[in-house]
Design a protein around this motif. Structure first.
Motif, short mmCIF file in Angstrom:
data_model
loop_
_atom_site.label_atom_id
_atom_site.label_comp_id
_atom_site.label_asym_id
_atom_site.label_seq_id
_atom_site.Cartn_x
_atom_site.Cartn_y
_atom_site.Cartn_z
N ASN A 104 41.78 20.72 78.01
CA ASN A 104 42.23 21.25 79.31
C ASN A 104 43.76 21.28 79.43
O ASN A 104 44.29 21.61 80.48
N SER A 106 45.96 19.03 79.71
CA SER A 106 46.51 18.16 80.75
C SER A 106 47.53 17.16 80.20
O SER A 106 48.37 16.67 80.96
N GLU A 129 51.17 24.14 85.46
CA GLU A 129 50.41 23.31 86.39
C GLU A 129 50.38 24.02 87.75
O GLU A 129 51.15 24.94 88.01
N CYS A 133 47.05 27.81 87.52
CA CYS A 133 46.03 27.37 86.56
C CYS A 133 44.65 27.37 87.19
O CYS A 133 44.50 27.18 88.40
N SER A 135 42.33 25.14 86.31
CA SER A 135 41.99 23.73 86.45
C SER A 135 43.17 22.96 87.04
O SER A 135 44.33 23.24 86.68
N CYS A 139 47.20 24.02 82.34
CA CYS A 139 46.78 25.10 81.46
C CYS A 139 47.92 25.45 80.49
O CYS A 139 49.05 25.01 80.66
N ARG A 141 50.26 28.40 78.98
CA ARG A 141 50.78 29.74 79.27
C ARG A 141 51.51 30.25 78.04
O ARG A 141 52.31 29.53 77.45
N PHE A 168 36.23 29.16 76.73
CA PHE A 168 37.54 29.01 77.36
C PHE A 168 37.68 30.09 78.43
O PHE A 168 36.88 31.03 78.51
N SER A 169 38.69 29.98 79.25
CA SER A 169 38.98 30.96 80.29
C SER A 169 40.38 31.52 80.09
O SER A 169 41.29 30.81 79.68
N TRP A 218 41.18 35.03 86.20
CA TRP A 218 40.58 34.08 85.25
C TRP A 218 39.17 34.55 84.91
O TRP A 218 38.37 34.85 85.78
#
Length: 220
Positions: A104, A106, A129, A133, A135, A139, A141, A168-169, A218
């Protein structure tokens, strides 16, 4: 240039030509580019002849409704775990792959992500962030610029002949690329010669070419 050299026509091959008749199979960017090429050819009196199922990627054949992927030869995998369903009529595959670490995005220090190999952190590949994103954890970029803009993760502990499923997205904004793939490759040993992803990319084992709109929300 070909017209100026005396040629009056050419064969044209593209994987999306083979699937244009299927709903939602061709991107708007491809259709716009194809229309522009056709109009220019007509303007200069140049004949375009489409090649149907030329030698090349087999994906277009497998997308045809009569066949789908029934003609595809599956990749061999061994030692897979299956479970018989409650009705005793089918086998369900049990995925034992632990998953991608920091999938993810993060965990990062600045624009450098933990457990990932990136091209040009802070220049091409960025840590994002917030509202941009999907999530809340964050994410990846990828910004425009020179180079490939690739990200790679070594799959430590993955046994030979294993089956891996990746989801994935993706969101795009004014996106253009010659090709955008998700690939599974052999990992080359780390050397002192060159930074980035390409120096670690070995033989391609499996790949999937993405069809992305220039601007899209997305999408999984």
């Amino acid at each position: 240039d070909a017209r100026g050299c005396g040629y009056d026509g050419m064969f044209f091959a593209n994987t999306e030509l083979q699937t244009m008749h299927l709903p939602e199979s061709s991107s708007s960017a491809f259709l716009m580019a194809l229309t522009a090429v056709q109009r220019h050819a007509e303007l200069i009196g140049f004949e375009l002849l489409p090649l149907i199922f030329p030698f090349g990627p087999s994906d277009p054949i497998f997308q045809q409704p009569p066949w789908r992927h029934n003609l595809a030869e599956p990749l061999a995998f061994r030692g897979a775990l299956f479970e018989v369903d409650a009705a005793g009529r089918r086998l369900n595959y049990i995925d034992e792959f632990a998953g991608i670490s920091n999938g993810n995005f993060s965990k990062h220090a600045g624009d450098a992500f933990d457990d990932w190999v990136q091209d040009a952190p802070g220049v091409r590949t960025m840590a994002d962030e917030g509202a941009s994103c999907l999530s809340p954890e964050g994410c990846l970029r990828i910004d425009p610029g020179p180079g490939d803009g690739l990200a790679l993760q070594p799959l430590v502990g993955l046994a030979p002949y294993a089956q891996v499923r990746v989801t994935f997205s993706v969101r795009t904004e004014r996106f253009t690329a010659t090709q955008c793939n998700v690939e599974l490759r052999l990992l080359l040993p780390e050397k002192g010669g060159g930074p980035g992803v390409r120096a670690r990319m070995g033989r391609r084992l499996s790949w999937w070419s993405l069809r992305l709109e220039p601007t899209q929300p997305w999408r999984r």
